[in-house]
Design a protein around this motif. Structure first.
Motif, PDB file in Angstrom:
ATOM      1  N   LEU A 106       2.610   6.373  -6.758  1.00 16.52           N
ATOM      2  CA  LEU A 106       2.576   7.369  -7.907  1.00 16.52           C
ATOM      3  C   LEU A 106       1.158   7.452  -8.989  1.00 16.52           C
ATOM      4  O   LEU A 106       0.718   8.763  -8.711  1.00 16.52           O
ATOM      5  N   PRO A 107       0.253   6.685  -9.264  1.00 15.55           N
ATOM      6  CA  PRO A 107      -1.983   7.091  -9.569  1.00 15.55           C
ATOM      7  C   PRO A 107      -1.808   7.759  -8.549  1.00 15.55           C
ATOM      8  O   PRO A 107      -3.094   9.126  -8.832  1.00 15.55           O
ATOM      9  N   ALA A 108      -1.813   7.820  -6.787  1.00 13.20           N
ATOM     10  CA  ALA A 108      -2.811   8.483  -6.043  1.00 13.20           C
ATOM     11  C   ALA A 108      -2.367  10.375  -6.755  1.00 13.20           C
ATOM     12  O   ALA A 108      -2.646  10.657  -6.341  1.00 13.20           O
ATOM     13  N   GLY A 109      -0.968  10.271  -6.694  1.00 13.13           N
ATOM     14  CA  GLY A 109      -0.581  11.957  -7.216  1.00 13.13           C
ATOM     15  C   GLY A 109      -1.764  11.809  -8.298  1.00 13.13           C
ATOM     16  O   GLY A 109      -1.130  13.648  -8.391  1.00 13.13           O
ATOM     17  N   LEU A 157     -12.981   4.420   1.887  1.00 12.40           N
ATOM     18  CA  LEU A 157     -11.539   4.821   1.620  1.00 12.40           C
ATOM     19  C   LEU A 157     -10.859   3.366   0.903  1.00 12.40           C
ATOM     20  O   LEU A 157     -10.404   3.762  -0.617  1.00 12.40           O
ATOM     21  N   SER A 158     -11.745   1.792   0.568  1.00 13.48           N
ATOM     22  CA  SER A 158     -10.792   1.513  -0.333  1.00 13.48           C
ATOM     23  C   SER A 158     -11.555   1.544  -1.639  1.00 13.48           C
ATOM     24  O   SER A 158     -10.628   1.546  -2.738  1.00 13.48           O
ATOM     25  N   ASP A 159     -12.198   2.034  -2.034  1.00 11.61           N
ATOM     26  CA  ASP A 159     -13.207   2.656  -2.794  1.00 11.61           C
ATOM     27  C   ASP A 159     -12.547   3.307  -3.559  1.00 11.61           C
ATOM     28  O   ASP A 159     -11.812   3.540  -5.067  1.00 11.61           O
ATOM     29  N   ILE A 160     -11.462   4.374  -3.133  1.00 10.29           N
ATOM     30  CA  ILE A 160     -10.706   5.736  -3.582  1.00 10.29           C
ATOM     31  C   ILE A 160      -9.425   4.986  -4.294  1.00 10.29           C
ATOM     32  O   ILE A 160      -9.180   4.777  -5.786  1.00 10.29           O
ATOM     33  N   ALA A 161      -8.919   4.004  -3.704  1.00 16.13           N
ATOM     34  CA  ALA A 161      -7.879   2.953  -3.461  1.00 16.13           C
ATOM     35  C   ALA A 161      -7.914   2.107  -5.080  1.00 16.13           C
ATOM     36  O   ALA A 161      -7.517   2.170  -5.908  1.00 16.13           O
ATOM     37  N   MET A 162      -9.031   1.478  -4.880  1.00 16.19           N
ATOM     38  CA  MET A 162      -9.591   0.988  -6.186  1.00 16.19           C
ATOM     39  C   MET A 162     -10.130   1.991  -7.507  1.00 16.19           C
ATOM     40  O   MET A 162      -9.743   1.628  -8.383  1.00 16.19           O
ATOM     41  N   MET A 163     -10.271   3.190  -6.974  1.00 14.60           N
ATOM     42  CA  MET A 163     -10.331   3.911  -8.471  1.00 14.60           C
ATOM     43  C   MET A 163      -8.349   4.381  -8.676  1.00 14.60           C
ATOM     44  O   MET A 163      -8.582   3.911 -10.148  1.00 14.60           O
ATOM     45  N   ILE A 164      -8.085   4.392  -7.785  1.00 10.79           N
ATOM     46  CA  ILE A 164      -6.769   4.859  -8.719  1.00 10.79           C
ATOM     47  C   ILE A 164      -6.197   3.964  -9.222  1.00 10.79           C
ATOM     48  O   ILE A 164      -5.355   4.400 -10.141  1.00 10.79           O
ATOM     49  N   PHE A 167      -3.063   4.815 -14.114  1.00  7.58           N
ATOM     50  CA  PHE A 167      -2.343   3.639 -13.691  1.00  7.58           C
ATOM     51  C   PHE A 167      -1.199   3.241 -14.905  1.00  7.58           C
ATOM     52  O   PHE A 167      -0.278   3.587 -15.039  1.00  7.58           O
ATOM     53  N   PRO A 168      -2.288   3.051 -16.076  1.00  3.07           N
ATOM     54  CA  PRO A 168      -1.165   2.666 -17.524  1.00  3.07           C
ATOM     55  C   PRO A 168      -1.029   4.122 -18.310  1.00  3.07           C
ATOM     56  O   PRO A 168       0.280   3.553 -18.770  1.00  3.07           O
ATOM     57  N   ASP A 169      -1.405   4.893 -17.594  1.00  2.34           N
ATOM     58  CA  ASP A 169      -0.059   6.156 -18.651  1.00  2.34           C
ATOM     59  C   ASP A 169       1.021   6.412 -17.633  1.00  2.34           C
ATOM     60  O   ASP A 169       2.251   6.927 -18.018  1.00  2.34           O
ATOM     61  N   ILE A 170       0.692   5.766 -16.100  1.00  2.11           N
ATOM     62  CA  ILE A 170       2.508   6.141 -15.614  1.00  2.11           C
ATOM     63  C   ILE A 170       2.911   4.897 -15.383  1.00  2.11           C
ATOM     64  O   ILE A 170       4.319   5.137 -16.077  1.00  2.11           O
ATOM     65  N   PHE A 171       2.534   3.644 -15.936  1.00  2.45           N
ATOM     66  CA  PHE A 171       3.779   2.276 -15.859  1.00  2.45           C
ATOM     67  C   PHE A 171       3.039   1.692 -17.522  1.00  2.45           C
ATOM     68  O   PHE A 171       3.738   0.419 -17.654  1.00  2.45           O
ATOM     69  N   LEU A 212       0.637  -1.038   0.178  1.00  3.16           N
ATOM     70  CA  LEU A 212      -0.319   0.370  -0.094  1.00  3.16           C
ATOM     71  C   LEU A 212       0.917   1.143   0.283  1.00  3.16           C
ATOM     72  O   LEU A 212       0.513   2.394  -0.638  1.00  3.16           O
ATOM     73  N   THR A 213       1.746   1.397   0.085  1.00  2.00           N
ATOM     74  CA  THR A 213       2.920   2.248   0.111  1.00  2.00           C
ATOM     75  C   THR A 213       4.211   1.958  -1.084  1.00  2.00           C
ATOM     76  O   THR A 213       5.207   2.940  -0.965  1.00  2.00           O
ATOM     77  N   ASP A 214       3.657   1.278  -2.116  1.00  2.00           N
ATOM     78  CA  ASP A 214       4.334   0.778  -3.264  1.00  2.00           C
ATOM     79  C   ASP A 214       4.098   1.952  -4.194  1.00  2.00           C
ATOM     80  O   ASP A 214       3.387   2.693  -4.093  1.00  2.00           O
ATOM     81  N   GLU A 215       5.441   1.984  -4.938  1.00  2.04           N
ATOM     82  CA  GLU A 215       4.285   3.330  -6.240  1.00  2.04           C
ATOM     83  C   GLU A 215       3.880   3.179  -6.785  1.00  2.04           C
ATOM     84  O   GLU A 215       3.273   3.582  -7.014  1.00  2.04           O
TER      85      GLU A 215
END
Ligand SMILES: C[S@@+](CC[C@H](N)C(=O)[O-])C[C@H]1O[C@@H](n2cnc3c(N)ncnc32)[C@H](O)[C@@H]1O
Length: 312
Positions: A86-89, A264-271, A102-106, A79-82
């Motif tokens: 990175l997508p959270a940013g 909260l987990s919903d926001i992670a799923m979105m990101i 995510f796909p734009d970044i990785f 959960l603290t990995d880039e």
């Protein structure tokens, strides 16, 4: 938390409290900076400082030890990995465009990226297996499993849930279904389960194992947008035996303003995934599109619920 995990602070405190200077010497860190990190974590009950300036393990900090029976270090690592931060940013972009960055970044969506990068895949799947280990007992205890039949865990990762279901239900056989790179790391090889399980590699967007009585989808449907989620449910509906059931095991978002882990987990799923946690009404609508019908929702002792669907 990541710094504390990577410096193995909890392991170093296992034999007793230490001053930050003593810890810093062991882990080759700056004592002043380490003190400030530990002081902050102590405000969250991760470590505790005493009057002599020594830091102790707490219940929460104990879970960060490598030999903890409920290991949390891998989950902190993920959960603290880039792959997450990175997508959270890019949350603002995500909200503007309505899809993950995510796909734009990785370079590719998360699960393709994990298959292409073995080490990152291991970080993800080990953390998920450890997270599942905290939930599987509650899931197995909450459901009235049939005395016999075949259960297929779709996207079952390294097989922790299937292992728990088969161990508790001696008359059942199981199939673990996931990507090839994931099922080959399975943890099903226990003498007491010999002859009762198999693995099958593939994509649930192409096909899933035919003719099972139960299709488990734990932490799967929430990874995907509505169109993809319906494709997965349809594949299960098409393949299931007569009288078969699909069990979606995810958090269900309650109505109202109260805090709930799903929000909260919903926001992670979105990101990260272009996925979402869903309300009961949203799940009913997905099932209806896949020719399924929500039958009942069974809470577990953890944050996930078992949402049972049958043929419509
Ligand atoms: C969030 S993890 C959940 C793992 C496990 N069910 C659990 O609860 O710990 C999602 C799983 O779906 C798998 N997965 C993703 N895309 C898939 C696909 N197209 N076909 C099969 N499995 C897939 C991943 O490899 C991963 O194991």
């Amino acid at each position: 938390m990541r710094t504390a995990v990577n410096l193995s602070i909890a392991d170093h405190l296992a034999e007793g409290p230490k001053t930050p200077r003593e810890i810093a010497e062991l882990v080759k860190a700056d004592a002043g900076h380490l003190t400030r990190v530990l002081r902050f974590l102590a405000t969250r009950e991760v470590f505790r400082e005493d009057e002599d300036g020594k830091f102790h393990l707490t219940t929460a900090a104990g879970l960060l030890r490598k030999d903890s029976p409920l290991p949390m270090a891998s989950i902190v690592g993920l959960l603290t990995d880039e792959m997450y931060w990175l997508p959270a940013g890019k949350l603002e972009d995500t909200v503007r465009k309505g899809t993950t960055a995510f796909p734009d970044i990785f370079g590719s969506p998360l699960f393709d990226y994990l298959a292409e990068h073995e080490e990152r895949g291991r970080v993800f799947h080990t953390a998920l297996d450890d997270l599942s280990a905290t939930e599987n007992g509650g899931v197995v205890a909450a459901y009235d499993w049939p005395e016999q039949g075949v259960v297929t865990d779709i996207g079952g990762g390294q097989g922790g849930l299937l292992r728990a279901v088969l161990t508790a239900n001696k008359g059942m056989d199981g199939i673990l279904f996931d990507h090839e790179s994931v099922v080959r790391e399975h943890r099903l090889d226990l003498p007491e389960l010999a002859g009762r399980w198999s693995t099958q590699a593939g994509s649930f967007f192409d096909t899933v194992p035919q003719g099972a009585d139960l299709y488990l989808l734990k932490r799967i449907i929430h990874d995907w947008n509505d169109a993809d989620a319906v494709r997965i449910l349809r594949a299960c509906r098409k393949s299931m035996a007569e009288g078969g059931r699909v069990l979606v095991i995810d958090t269900v978002v309650p109505l109202g303003n109260d805090p709930h882990p799903s929000k909260l987990s919903d926001i992670a799923m979105m990101i990260v995934f272009d996925g979402k946690e869903r309300t009961e009404a949203e799940l009913r609508a997905l099932f209806a599109e896949a020719d399924l019908k929500l039958n009942r929702i069974i809470p577990t002792t953890g944050s996930v619920a078992i949402v049972e669907a049958i043929a419509a």
